[in-house]
Design a protein around this motif. Structure first.
Motif, PDB file in Angstrom:
ATOM      1  N   THR A  94       0.835  -1.197   0.000  1.00 54.25           N
ATOM      2  CA  THR A  94       0.000   0.000   0.000  1.00 54.25           C
ATOM      3  C   THR A  94       0.869   1.244   0.000  1.00 54.25           C
ATOM      4  N   GLU A  95       1.933   1.210   0.792  1.00 48.84           N
ATOM      5  CA  GLU A  95       2.816   2.368   0.859  1.00 48.84           C
ATOM      6  C   GLU A  95       3.537   2.581  -0.467  1.00 48.84           C
ATOM      7  N   LEU A  96       3.818   1.484  -1.201  1.00 46.20           N
ATOM      8  CA  LEU A  96       4.518   1.588  -2.473  1.00 46.20           C
ATOM      9  C   LEU A  96       3.581   1.922  -3.622  1.00 46.20           C
ATOM     10  N   PHE A  97       2.270   1.797  -3.405  1.00 50.27           N
ATOM     11  CA  PHE A  97       1.308   2.045  -4.463  1.00 50.27           C
ATOM     12  C   PHE A  97       1.345   3.516  -4.873  1.00 50.27           C
ATOM     13  N   ASP A  98       1.440   3.750  -6.152  1.00 46.66           N
ATOM     14  CA  ASP A  98       1.499   5.110  -6.687  1.00 46.66           C
ATOM     15  C   ASP A  98       0.268   5.345  -7.550  1.00 46.66           C
ATOM     16  N   PRO A  99      -0.752   6.039  -7.020  1.00 44.34           N
ATOM     17  CA  PRO A  99      -1.976   6.238  -7.812  1.00 44.34           C
ATOM     18  C   PRO A  99      -1.736   7.011  -9.094  1.00 44.34           C
ATOM     19  N   ALA A 100      -0.758   7.922  -9.081  1.00 42.11           N
ATOM     20  CA  ALA A 100      -0.504   8.736 -10.270  1.00 42.11           C
ATOM     21  C   ALA A 100       0.028   7.895 -11.423  1.00 42.11           C
ATOM     22  N   ALA A 101       0.651   6.759 -11.118  1.00 41.56           N
ATOM     23  CA  ALA A 101       1.226   5.916 -12.166  1.00 41.56           C
ATOM     24  C   ALA A 101       0.323   4.746 -12.544  1.00 41.56           C
ATOM     25  N   SER A 102      -0.869   4.668 -11.932  1.00 42.58           N
ATOM     26  CA  SER A 102      -1.742   3.514 -12.154  1.00 42.58           C
ATOM     27  C   SER A 102      -2.904   3.872 -13.075  1.00 42.58           C
ATOM     28  N   ARG A 103      -3.552   2.807 -13.596  1.00 41.21           N
ATOM     29  CA  ARG A 103      -4.742   2.963 -14.421  1.00 41.21           C
ATOM     30  C   ARG A 103      -5.804   2.015 -13.897  1.00 41.21           C
ATOM     31  N   ARG A 104      -7.042   2.528 -13.809  1.00 41.51           N
ATOM     32  CA  ARG A 104      -8.091   1.721 -13.216  1.00 41.51           C
ATOM     33  C   ARG A 104      -9.452   2.276 -13.633  1.00 41.51           C
ATOM     34  N   VAL A 105     -10.416   1.396 -13.784  1.00 41.13           N
ATOM     35  CA  VAL A 105     -11.806   1.801 -13.921  1.00 41.13           C
ATOM     36  C   VAL A 105     -12.469   1.529 -12.583  1.00 41.13           C
ATOM     37  N   LEU A 106     -12.873   2.592 -11.886  1.00 40.02           N
ATOM     38  CA  LEU A 106     -13.476   2.460 -10.561  1.00 40.02           C
ATOM     39  C   LEU A 106     -14.995   2.489 -10.710  1.00 40.02           C
ATOM     40  N   ARG A 107     -15.615   1.354 -10.445  1.00 36.52           N
ATOM     41  CA  ARG A 107     -17.066   1.241 -10.588  1.00 36.52           C
ATOM     42  C   ARG A 107     -17.729   1.456  -9.238  1.00 36.52           C
ATOM     43  N   LEU A 108     -18.587   2.466  -9.172  1.00 35.14           N
ATOM     44  CA  LEU A 108     -19.291   2.741  -7.918  1.00 35.14           C
ATOM     45  C   LEU A 108     -20.733   3.144  -8.195  1.00 35.14           C
ATOM     46  N   VAL A 109     -21.544   3.043  -7.145  1.00 29.74           N
ATOM     47  CA  VAL A 109     -22.969   3.358  -7.216  1.00 29.74           C
ATOM     48  C   VAL A 109     -23.225   4.602  -6.380  1.00 29.74           C
ATOM     49  N   SER A 110     -24.065   5.517  -6.891  1.00 33.91           N
ATOM     50  CA  SER A 110     -24.300   6.777  -6.186  1.00 33.91           C
ATOM     51  C   SER A 110     -25.730   7.246  -6.362  1.00 33.91           C
ATOM     52  N   PRO A 111     -26.352   7.789  -5.300  1.00 31.23           N
ATOM     53  CA  PRO A 111     -27.674   8.431  -5.442  1.00 31.23           C
ATOM     54  C   PRO A 111     -27.585   9.671  -6.328  1.00 31.23           C
TER      55      PRO A 111
END
Length: 315
Positions: A94-111
């Protein structure tokens, strides 16, 4: 050798057992675990029932482990060492995870009401922190999302109400509590009135109803229906995009969460928000599957969602 059904054992009790084996004292075990001695005694009683063994007997002023409890010392040490090693590796990843260098499709549900508040703020935060991520948002339905979360089809649910159970699979974190407000424009009879409006007055006014769910599932109308009371719904809309302009140009009013009302008033400064008496509140929670937290990317994303929500005020 002690025997029992491990699938039925509360594994938190093993922490108490390890502390008692090390300390040979209920008081010292409680101090080590930062809980009360009575909580340790209660846990010991449950352990004794689970293993059908006294586990510890009192000899003078000391607690002495039985042969069965002693036999568990080494396996417990190995189990704890394995868990610490696994969690340490997870923390490191987790500490090594770099969000700026990653790619992801984040699926979420929202009102739908969050389209004016939390969703834009999340879009901004993810673009800033993880530009390679895409947000795929589904409309919230009043049903259980346990299967969607457990299967990984959906990563997070922004939920109002307790339709999805919180259990050994699904976790929840409250983000904020909203108060229901009534929003009015210059042509409404409550525009120049007091800041607090009785619910009976709201029922007499022409109301706008932003969907997505029908009045039989909306928490305001469900509550009113219990007393055989109903609003005058004169306009139903598929979302909140046209609500502000409709209120501004007519005598219609709309009931909505306070943060949504604040967002609409920023876009339409002439509108005024009134409290409803008696007040009605609802809690927005973030739901996720516990298994997904082993993924450092999802763990980071959940933390960012909670952080952004905590920065959005209702006034």
């Amino acid at each position: 050798m002690l025997r029992m059904n491990w699938q039925r054992l509360d594994l938190n009790l093993l922490k108490v057992l390890k502390a008692l084996l090390d300390e040979q004292s209920v008081t010292r075990a409680a101090q080590r675990l930062h809980i009360s001695p009575s909580a340790v005694s209660h846990a010991l009683a449950r352990l004794r029932r689970a293993f059908n063994d006294p586990l510890f007997v009192r000899v003078g002023s000391r607690m002495v482990a039985t042969a069965g409890a002693e036999a568990m010392t080494r396996p417990l040490e190995q189990l704890i060492a394995s868990l610490e090693s696994h969690l340490g590796a997870e923390l490191q990843s987790t500490e090594l995870f770099d969000p700026a260098a990653s790619r992801r499709v984040l699926r979420l549900v929202s009102p739908g009401a969050l389209e004016l508040t939390l969703i834009p703020a999340l879009a901004t935060a993810f673009r800033r922190e993880a530009a390679g991520w895409s947000l795929a948002i589904e409309g919230f339905e009043r049903r259980s999302y346990e299967g969607d979360l457990a299967s990984g089809r959906i990563y997070f649910v922004l939920a109002i109400g307790g339709h999805t159970p919180v259990n050994e699979v699904i976790a929840a974190r409250p983000l904020w509590t909203d108060e229901l407000m009534v929003l009015a424009g210059p042509r409404s009879s409550i525009y120049d009135g007091p800041d607090v409006v009785p619910i009976e007055t709201v029922l007499e006014l022409p109301n706008i109803y932003p969907l997505p769910w029908p009045t039989t599932q909306n928490y305001l109308d469900v509550e009113l229906g219990r007393g055989d009371r109903h609003r005058k719904l004169m306009l139903s809309l598929p979302g909140y995009a046209a609500v502000g302009a409709a209120i501004e140009a007519s005598d219609l009013v709309a009931c909505m969460p306070d943060r949504t009302a604040t967002a609409l008033r920023r876009m339409h400064p002439s509108l005024r928000a009134r409290h409803i008496n008696p007040p009605l509140r609802s809690t927005l929670s973030l739901l996720w599957a516990l298994g997904g937290q082993r993924d450092p990317a999802l763990k980071w994303a959940g933390s960012l969602i909670a952080q952004v929500a905590g920065q959005l005020r209702s006034d």
